[in-house]
Design a protein around this motif. Sequence first.
Motif, PDB file in Angstrom:
ATOM      1  N   GLU A   1      -8.928  11.462   5.631  1.00  0.00           N
ATOM      2  CA  GLU A   1     -10.378  11.288   5.517  1.00  0.00           C
ATOM      3  C   GLU A   1     -11.082  12.613   5.231  1.00  0.00           C
ATOM      4  OE1 GLU A   1     -10.961   7.709   8.758  1.00  0.00           O
ATOM      5  OE2 GLU A   1     -10.673   9.750   9.495  1.00  0.00           O
ATOM      6  N   GLY A   2     -12.184  12.531   4.455  1.00  0.00           N
ATOM      7  CA  GLY A   2     -13.031  13.698   4.266  1.00  0.00           C
ATOM      8  C   GLY A   2     -12.814  14.482   3.004  1.00  0.00           C
ATOM      9  N   GLY A   3     -12.099  13.912   2.028  1.00  0.00           N
ATOM     10  CA  GLY A   3     -11.826  14.638   0.796  1.00  0.00           C
ATOM     11  C   GLY A   3     -12.443  14.000  -0.432  1.00  0.00           C
ATOM     12  N   VAL A   4     -11.979  14.437  -1.609  1.00  0.00           N
ATOM     13  CA  VAL A   4     -12.567  13.992  -2.876  1.00  0.00           C
ATOM     14  C   VAL A   4     -11.590  13.218  -3.750  1.00  0.00           C
ATOM     15  CG1 VAL A   4     -14.228  15.890  -2.892  1.00  0.00           C
ATOM     16  CG2 VAL A   4     -12.010  16.185  -4.040  1.00  0.00           C
ATOM     17  N   SER A   5     -10.334  13.094  -3.349  1.00  0.00           N
ATOM     18  CA  SER A   5      -9.362  12.368  -4.162  1.00  0.00           C
ATOM     19  C   SER A   5      -9.667  10.876  -4.182  1.00  0.00           C
ATOM     20  CB  SER A   5      -7.942  12.613  -3.636  1.00  0.00           C
ATOM     21  OG  SER A   5      -7.577  13.960  -3.804  1.00  0.00           O
ATOM     22  N   ARG A   6      -9.114  10.182  -5.183  1.00  0.00           N
ATOM     23  CA  ARG A   6      -9.426   8.777  -5.384  1.00  0.00           C
ATOM     24  C   ARG A   6      -8.159   7.942  -5.489  1.00  0.00           C
ATOM     25  NH1 ARG A   6     -13.430  10.504 -10.326  1.00  0.00           N
ATOM     26  NH2 ARG A   6     -15.024  11.571  -9.065  1.00  0.00           N
ATOM     27  N   GLY A   7      -8.377   6.629  -5.467  1.00  0.00           N
ATOM     28  CA  GLY A   7      -7.263   5.698  -5.639  1.00  0.00           C
ATOM     29  C   GLY A   7      -6.263   5.804  -4.509  1.00  0.00           C
ATOM     30  N   ILE A   8      -4.978   5.824  -4.842  1.00  0.00           N
ATOM     31  CA  ILE A   8      -3.936   5.891  -3.806  1.00  0.00           C
ATOM     32  C   ILE A   8      -3.966   7.209  -3.047  1.00  0.00           C
ATOM     33  CG2 ILE A   8      -2.369   4.278  -4.969  1.00  0.00           C
ATOM     34  CD1 ILE A   8      -0.777   6.684  -5.975  1.00  0.00           C
ATOM     35  N   TYR A   9      -4.668   8.210  -3.603  1.00  0.00           N
ATOM     36  CA  TYR A   9      -4.741   9.518  -2.941  1.00  0.00           C
ATOM     37  C   TYR A   9      -5.982   9.669  -2.049  1.00  0.00           C
ATOM     38  CZ  TYR A   9      -1.398  10.616  -6.636  1.00  0.00           C
ATOM     39  OH  TYR A   9      -0.317  10.600  -7.485  1.00  0.00           O
ATOM     40  N   ALA A  10      -6.822   8.659  -2.011  1.00  0.00           N
ATOM     41  CA  ALA A  10      -8.082   8.784  -1.269  1.00  0.00           C
ATOM     42  C   ALA A  10      -7.811   9.090   0.204  1.00  0.00           C
ATOM     43  CB  ALA A  10      -8.882   7.480  -1.397  1.00  0.00           C
ATOM     44  N   SER A  11      -8.428  10.192   0.796  1.00  0.00           N
ATOM     45  CA  SER A  11      -9.315  11.023   0.000  1.00  0.00           C
ATOM     46  C   SER A  11      -8.998  12.517   0.183  1.00  0.00           C
ATOM     47  CB  SER A  11     -10.778  10.737   0.391  1.00  0.00           C
ATOM     48  OG  SER A  11     -11.047  11.144   1.720  1.00  0.00           O
ATOM     49  N   LEU A  12      -8.351  12.900   1.287  1.00  0.00           N
ATOM     50  CA  LEU A  12      -8.092  14.319   1.571  1.00  0.00           C
ATOM     51  C   LEU A  12      -6.627  14.674   1.252  1.00  0.00           C
ATOM     52  CD1 LEU A  12      -9.704  16.796   2.720  1.00  0.00           C
ATOM     53  CD2 LEU A  12      -8.618  16.310   4.921  1.00  0.00           C
ATOM     54  N   ASN A  13      -6.176  14.342   0.062  1.00  0.00           N
ATOM     55  CA  ASN A  13      -4.801  14.641  -0.328  1.00  0.00           C
ATOM     56  C   ASN A  13      -4.627  16.134  -0.558  1.00  0.00           C
ATOM     57  OD1 ASN A  13      -2.149  14.457  -1.366  1.00  0.00           O
ATOM     58  ND2 ASN A  13      -2.953  14.312  -3.457  1.00  0.00           N
ATOM     59  N   SER A  14      -3.626  16.711   0.098  1.00  0.00           N
ATOM     60  CA  SER A  14      -3.358  18.144  -0.035  1.00  0.00           C
ATOM     61  C   SER A  14      -2.095  18.417  -0.836  1.00  0.00           C
ATOM     62  CB  SER A  14      -3.190  18.765   1.353  1.00  0.00           C
ATOM     63  OG  SER A  14      -1.977  18.292   1.943  1.00  0.00           O
ATOM     64  N   GLY A  15      -1.491  17.379  -1.401  1.00  0.00           N
ATOM     65  CA  GLY A  15      -0.173  17.520  -2.011  1.00  0.00           C
ATOM     66  C   GLY A  15      -0.194  18.188  -3.371  1.00  0.00           C
TER      67      GLY A  15
ATOM     68  N   THR B   1       1.925   7.302  11.366  1.00  0.00           N
ATOM     69  CA  THR B   1       1.347   7.358  10.021  1.00  0.00           C
ATOM     70  C   THR B   1       1.478   6.017   9.301  1.00  0.00           C
ATOM     71  OG1 THR B   1       3.460   8.329   9.334  1.00  0.00           O
ATOM     72  CG2 THR B   1       1.618   9.834   9.660  1.00  0.00           C
ATOM     73  N   TYR B   2       2.610   5.361   9.445  1.00  0.00           N
ATOM     74  CA  TYR B   2       2.870   4.117   8.704  1.00  0.00           C
ATOM     75  C   TYR B   2       1.894   3.016   9.085  1.00  0.00           C
ATOM     76  CZ  TYR B   2       5.547   0.266   6.623  1.00  0.00           C
ATOM     77  OH  TYR B   2       5.931  -0.817   5.867  1.00  0.00           O
ATOM     78  N   SER B   3       1.588   2.898  10.358  1.00  0.00           N
ATOM     79  CA  SER B   3       0.819   1.745  10.846  1.00  0.00           C
ATOM     80  C   SER B   3      -0.693   1.938  10.789  1.00  0.00           C
ATOM     81  CB  SER B   3       1.232   1.428  12.289  1.00  0.00           C
ATOM     82  OG  SER B   3       0.926   2.511  13.147  1.00  0.00           O
ATOM     83  N   ASP B   4      -1.158   3.083  10.265  1.00  0.00           N
ATOM     84  CA  ASP B   4      -2.595   3.357  10.235  1.00  0.00           C
ATOM     85  C   ASP B   4      -3.005   3.798   8.829  1.00  0.00           C
ATOM     86  OD1 ASP B   4      -5.209   4.001  10.753  1.00  0.00           O
ATOM     87  OD2 ASP B   4      -4.791   5.281  12.477  1.00  0.00           O
ATOM     88  N   PRO B   5      -3.023   2.861   7.863  1.00  0.00           N
ATOM     89  CA  PRO B   5      -3.307   3.240   6.467  1.00  0.00           C
ATOM     90  C   PRO B   5      -4.708   3.769   6.233  1.00  0.00           C
ATOM     91  CG  PRO B   5      -3.225   0.852   6.695  1.00  0.00           C
ATOM     92  CD  PRO B   5      -2.720   1.428   7.982  1.00  0.00           C
TER      93      PRO B   5
ATOM     94  N   SER C   1       1.470   7.588   4.058  1.00  0.00           N
ATOM     95  CA  SER C   1       2.836   7.299   4.499  1.00  0.00           C
ATOM     96  C   SER C   1       3.717   7.114   3.273  1.00  0.00           C
ATOM     97  CB  SER C   1       2.873   6.034   5.363  1.00  0.00           C
ATOM     98  OG  SER C   1       4.205   5.564   5.527  1.00  0.00           O
ATOM     99  N   TYR C   2       4.700   7.955   3.152  1.00  0.00           N
ATOM    100  CA  TYR C   2       5.658   7.831   2.044  1.00  0.00           C
ATOM    101  C   TYR C   2       6.346   6.475   2.082  1.00  0.00           C
ATOM    102  CZ  TYR C   2      10.162   8.200  -0.272  1.00  0.00           C
ATOM    103  OH  TYR C   2      11.271   7.951  -1.048  1.00  0.00           O
TER     104      TYR C   2
ATOM    105  N   GLU D   1       3.876   1.584  -4.754  1.00  0.00           N
ATOM    106  CA  GLU D   1       2.929   2.517  -5.345  1.00  0.00           C
ATOM    107  C   GLU D   1       3.677   3.663  -6.025  1.00  0.00           C
ATOM    108  OE1 GLU D   1      -0.635   1.672  -2.080  1.00  0.00           O
ATOM    109  OE2 GLU D   1       0.653   3.437  -1.853  1.00  0.00           O
ATOM    110  N   PRO D   2       3.128   4.219  -7.107  1.00  0.00           N
ATOM    111  CA  PRO D   2       3.845   5.237  -7.881  1.00  0.00           C
ATOM    112  C   PRO D   2       3.911   6.611  -7.221  1.00  0.00           C
ATOM    113  CG  PRO D   2       1.665   4.875  -8.806  1.00  0.00           C
ATOM    114  CD  PRO D   2       1.856   3.832  -7.745  1.00  0.00           C
ATOM    115  N   ASP D   3       3.074   6.871  -6.263  1.00  0.00           N
ATOM    116  CA  ASP D   3       3.050   8.175  -5.592  1.00  0.00           C
ATOM    117  C   ASP D   3       2.330   7.999  -4.265  1.00  0.00           C
ATOM    118  OD1 ASP D   3       3.547  10.877  -5.267  1.00  0.00           O
ATOM    119  OD2 ASP D   3       1.944  11.543  -6.600  1.00  0.00           O
ATOM    120  N   TYR D   4       2.151   9.087  -3.543  1.00  0.00           N
ATOM    121  CA  TYR D   4       1.535   9.029  -2.219  1.00  0.00           C
ATOM    122  C   TYR D   4       0.852  10.360  -1.925  1.00  0.00           C
ATOM    123  CZ  TYR D   4       5.794  11.608  -1.137  1.00  0.00           C
ATOM    124  OH  TYR D   4       6.807  12.534  -1.143  1.00  0.00           O
ATOM    125  N   GLY D   5      -0.143  10.328  -1.052  1.00  0.00           N
ATOM    126  CA  GLY D   5      -0.822  11.545  -0.645  1.00  0.00           C
ATOM    127  C   GLY D   5      -0.061  12.275   0.448  1.00  0.00           C
TER     128      GLY D   5
END
Length: 256
Positions: free
Chosen positions: A22-36, A224-228, A233-234, A242-246
């Motif tokens: 939470e708290g970032g700018v990424s979108r879609g499957i990366y929403a929203s605080l993806n640091s990867g 991580t898995y149970s709280d989307p 969660s990889y 999904e094609p990738d993950y945050g």
Amino acid sequence: MKVHASSLSALDGIRHAFFTREGGVSRGIYASLNSGVGSQDDAAHVAENRARMAKALGVETDRLITAFQIHSPQVVIADRPWNVEDRPRADAIVTKTPGLAIGVSTADCGPLLFADAQAGVIGAAHAGWRGAFTGVIEATIAAMETLGADRSRMTVALGPLIRQQNYEVSETFVDEFLRKDESHAEFFAPAARKGHAMFDLPGFIASRVARNGIERFEDLGICTYSDPDRFYSYRRSTHRGEPDYGRHVNAIALGE
């Protein structure tokens, strides 16, 4: 945006955070605080997200550092920032440099943050099953001790990770653990599918921490898995096709 360990929060001169999604700018499957930085997300979004994390930790953007993780027991000692392109291949970082935030990236694996506040030494370790199995916890403690830390004073916190009810593994996986030590059987429970078991990664990590003389240990108890809504969660992304993950960042810093 982040969760904290009460044990680390109680230490003078230590700042830390287990960041959520939470708290970032990424979108879609990366929403929203993806640091990867290794994800397929927009690089500008990742950079902005990491800048927000650095600000939350009270450091300049370039002073939040992570390694190129390889699921190993390798540890590096950091005394200055490095560029993302030059980051070392390792799964733990330790430092005694104030104002430098050291972190690890996770999306189901176990993030461990270490601190000896008296010595002014901190560490961050990425403890997936392989890293924990091959000694990343032991190596992190040993590296901190070379900087003047004492394991009898260390506080260690385990952040959000996949928990046993969602971590199904193969019989081959179980056999690898049992060949090393038959007592590892305590970390496996029967699975619904034949030839599989449910693995207790946080329990295994806790056992390694305790075996190495650490008495101050806190497990945040979050899956991580149970709280989307809050966590990437990889494994969950894989199950959804999904094609990738945050990725999350979990970091700690010494105040200047």
